[in-house]
Design a protein around this motif. Structure first.
Motif, short mmCIF file in Angstrom:
data_model
loop_
_atom_site.label_atom_id
_atom_site.label_comp_id
_atom_site.label_asym_id
_atom_site.label_seq_id
_atom_site.Cartn_x
_atom_site.Cartn_y
_atom_site.Cartn_z
N ALA A 148 48.69 36.41 34.59
CA ALA A 148 50.10 36.08 34.84
C ALA A 148 50.32 35.41 36.19
CB ALA A 148 50.94 37.35 34.74
N SER A 149 49.42 35.65 37.15
CA SER A 149 49.57 35.04 38.47
C SER A 149 49.29 33.55 38.44
CB SER A 149 48.61 35.70 39.47
OG SER A 149 47.27 35.31 39.21
N GLY A 150 48.62 33.07 37.37
CA GLY A 150 48.23 31.68 37.31
C GLY A 150 46.94 31.38 38.06
N ARG A 151 46.24 32.44 38.54
CA ARG A 151 45.02 32.24 39.31
C ARG A 151 43.82 32.69 38.48
NH1 ARG A 151 47.05 34.86 44.93
NH2 ARG A 151 46.57 36.74 43.73
N PHE A 152 42.89 31.79 38.31
CA PHE A 152 41.68 32.05 37.54
C PHE A 152 40.93 33.27 38.08
CE2 PHE A 152 37.04 31.13 37.38
CZ PHE A 152 36.84 31.21 36.00
N ILE A 153 40.88 33.40 39.40
CA ILE A 153 40.06 34.44 40.01
C ILE A 153 40.62 35.84 39.78
CG2 ILE A 153 41.12 34.62 42.32
CD1 ILE A 153 38.16 34.35 43.38
N ASP A 154 41.87 35.94 39.38
CA ASP A 154 42.46 37.26 39.17
C ASP A 154 41.96 37.94 37.91
OD1 ASP A 154 43.86 37.29 41.51
OD2 ASP A 154 45.69 36.48 40.66
N GLN A 155 41.14 37.26 37.13
CA GLN A 155 40.42 37.96 36.06
C GLN A 155 39.38 38.92 36.63
OE1 GLN A 155 38.94 35.60 32.63
NE2 GLN A 155 39.68 33.86 33.80
N ALA A 156 38.86 38.58 37.80
CA ALA A 156 37.80 39.38 38.40
C ALA A 156 38.37 40.66 38.99
CB ALA A 156 37.11 38.56 39.50
N GLU A 157 37.60 41.74 38.90
CA GLU A 157 37.99 43.00 39.50
C GLU A 157 36.78 43.65 40.13
OE1 GLU A 157 40.29 47.20 38.41
OE2 GLU A 157 40.14 45.59 36.93
N ASP A 158 36.83 43.81 41.46
CA ASP A 158 35.73 44.41 42.21
C ASP A 158 34.40 43.72 41.90
OD1 ASP A 158 34.99 46.33 44.15
OD2 ASP A 158 34.04 47.56 42.61
N SER A 159 34.44 42.37 41.81
CA SER A 159 33.22 41.69 41.38
C SER A 159 32.96 40.35 42.07
CB SER A 159 33.25 41.46 39.86
OG SER A 159 34.35 40.68 39.49
N VAL A 160 33.84 39.89 42.96
CA VAL A 160 33.56 38.67 43.72
C VAL A 160 32.67 39.06 44.89
CG1 VAL A 160 34.53 36.77 45.06
CG2 VAL A 160 35.72 37.60 43.03
N MET A 161 31.47 38.48 44.95
CA MET A 161 30.41 39.00 45.81
C MET A 161 30.25 38.27 47.15
SD MET A 161 29.30 41.55 44.10
CE MET A 161 27.84 41.94 45.04
#
Length: 561
Positions: A148-161
């Motif tokens: 809903a935020s329109g940001r691709f990265i918000d699919q990630a949860e505790d996983s951007v390294m």
């Protein structure tokens, strides 16, 4: 001789060396791919200019770059390296079909040695596989999906390294590429440090030995065009290792770097052995000192209020904004009354730091750990290891720029929920101590996140006043007289004890409102005919009221958003 295929983070940016080098910038070809496999024989290839940035294509997260190059005859009997100033986000390098190195992260310079993979005086094929931001995300991300935020990265949860910055949807070779030849011993790093209070010039110098036996060399350093010398020294560098040493001397009357006179010097460093020059470097620097006296910022002995502006890299940076354009931008913000700028949420193109050096614009350097607190793998030790590796590379990469007067380690990780992991605060504090070891000459801050474990030199808050809950203006702006429960981190009663400078890194962002009602506090019914005009007028009025209140309170720095 070291085993070939040697790979290392490069720490020599900021100096110009005498070892033969050739630029590989210019025309390359590329092919997009859905997998990490090499493109098939019938793959589509297109021309591209390097350096540049490409917009992420969700269905094809891999980009294969290729070009041919010829290693000059003068590189014979030397170590041959490929140097990449930065590539987003994960890279694998192949020369003549042989994998010669890999790099993880989108902001740091890196090198690979290709001596055994390349052919002198003949054409060679360079192939580079680049994966977009998905390469640093430790979970499957659905191509083309946004929440809903329109940001691709918000699919990630505790996983951007690893740090990805605010403009994570760009991919590619976005800084220069060079072919470099080196002798067995070369100058790996030069860190120039100047002290106005001590009338002193110092430099930390690192020499690297690429051979399999220790080497004794002669090192000398002096300031070009002056009689100032750091002296000469015999140095023994262990086999396959680096040796760091420090030199210093007094300097009674240098021209000081500052907004009124951004004078720049060059430190010339030379390494010789047996009458032969092995390497020499020219490192640009300014003689200046920025320090803190209680709650006051001081530049070269003169107190200053840090009245700044900030922004994300502009869209035209994708194709390499010229230094002339950066210079023009700095002149225009200075005319608007800004005395400094925060280069926000990303490592910016080199020309922005060079231009700031040349026009005397004080800069806050900021690591690209942007406020995706939910997405970053704050619970995983490997994330913090990658963050520290990143910090070490980019601090070394930029610490000779006199324009950089403060270092911001991140943006709004705690402010945006990073305290969900108990280790976040101590880990941020640990990162601050690392940066201070790497560069003890600059104050550090955490933009929007206060003072983790007391490590920060500068207190920094974002958006302490919840605008839509305030209707007593201008009185609301004077909250520092008594303190209050702030809307920002640390989300509790807060008051300034004046033991450290207070810098409001961002305040009064009004663009998130979707109706004009909050603006009626200032404009009454005039808020309704034009939403955009009401927002602009309200922001200007509320900014003015807050700025006057903060100035009255003696706040050390201000940066409206």
């Amino acid at each position: 001789m070291l085993a070939r295929g040697f790979f290392a983070i490069l720490v020599t940016l900021g100096l110009t060396a005498c070892c033969p080098a050739e630029s590989l910038d210019g025309s390359w070809t590329l092919s997009w791919s859905a997998t990490g496999e090499r493109p098939a024989a019938d793959a589509k290839w297109e021309s591209v200019t390097v350096p540049s940035l490409l917009f992420q294509r969700r269905e094809t997260p891999f980009v294969w770059y290729t070009r041919s190059f010829t290693v000059p005859e003068e590189f014979t009997d030397r170590h041959v390296f490929l140097r990449f100033d930065a590539v987003r986000f994960v890279s694998e390098v192949y020369v003549n079909g042989k994998k010669v190195g890999r790099h993880y992260g989108g902001w740091e310079p890196f090198e690979v040695e290709i001596t055994d993979a390349c052919r002198i005086g003949q054409p060679n094929e360079l192939l580079l596989r680049v994966q977009d931001v998905t390469g640093v995300i430790d979970q499957e991300i659905e191509a083309g999906k946004e929440n809903a935020s329109g940001r691709f990265i918000d699919q990630a949860e505790d996983s951007v390294m690893a740090p990805v910055g605010s403009q994570y949807s760009r991919v590619g070779i976005w800084k220069s590429v060079r072919l470099i030849a080196r002798n067995d011993v070369y100058i790996e790093d030069v860190f120039v440090q100047t002290s106005v209070r001590k009338h002193e010039l110092a430099a930390d110098l690192a020499l690297r030995n690429l051979s399999d036996r220790e080497q004794t060399v002669h090192l000398a350093a002096h300031v070009e065009g002056t009689d100032v010398t750091l002296g000469e020294k015999e140095v023994t560098v262990p086999a396959g290792a680096s040796k760091t040493l420090s030199l210093k001397c007094g300097w009674a009357d240098p021209q000081l770097w500052g907004p009124e006179n951004p004078h720049l010097y060059h430190l010339l460093t030379q390494v010789t052995a047996g009458g032969k020059t092995l390497d020499q470097a020219k490192t640009r620097f300014g003689f200046r000192e920025f320090w803190i006296d209680g709650a006051v910022f001081v530049l070269n002995g003169t107190p200053m209020k840090f009245l700044a502006t900030a922004g994300h890299p502009r869209g035209d940076l994708d194709n390499g904004l010229s230094k002339a354009s950066a210079v023009d931008f700095y002149h225009r913000i200075r005319e608007a009354g800004c005395v400094a700028m925060r280069l926000h949420a990303n490592i910016w193109p080199k020309c922005w730091y060079e231009a700031a050096d040349e026009v005397g614009m004080p800069i806050v350097f900021e690591a690209p750990l942007f406020c995706y607190a939910r997405a970053y793998a704050l619970s995983k030790p490997k994330f913090w290891e990658n963050y520290h590796t990143h910090l070490e590379a980019v601090i070394r990469d930029h610490r000779n720029h006199p324009s950089i007067v403060m270092t911001s380690l991140e943006n709004e990780i705690l402010h945006c929920g990073g305290e969900r992991e108990p280790q976040t605060i101590p880990r941020l504090a640990e990162a601050g101590r690392l940066v201070k070891r790497l560069d003890p000459t600059r104050p550090i801050l955490y933009d929007g996140d206060g003072d983790p474990e007391g490590v920060a030199d500068v207190l920094n808050l974002h958006y302490p006043l919840p605008f839509d809950k305030q209707n007593l203006w201008p009185q609301a702006g004077y909250w520092l007289e008594t303190g209050m429960e702030v809307a920002c981190w640390p989300h509790k009663f807060w008051n300034w004890d004046r033991k450290k400078p207070l810098y409001f890194g961002e305040f009064l962002h009004l663009q998130h409102y979707r109706e004009a009602d909050p603006y009626t506090v200032f404009l009454g019914d005039e808020a309704y005919p034009s939403f955009n005009q009401a927002m602009a007028r309200t922001k200007a009025m509320a900014w003015e009221m807050q700025i006057e209140a903060y100035r009255a309170a003696g706040v050390s720095g201000l940066c409206p958003w």
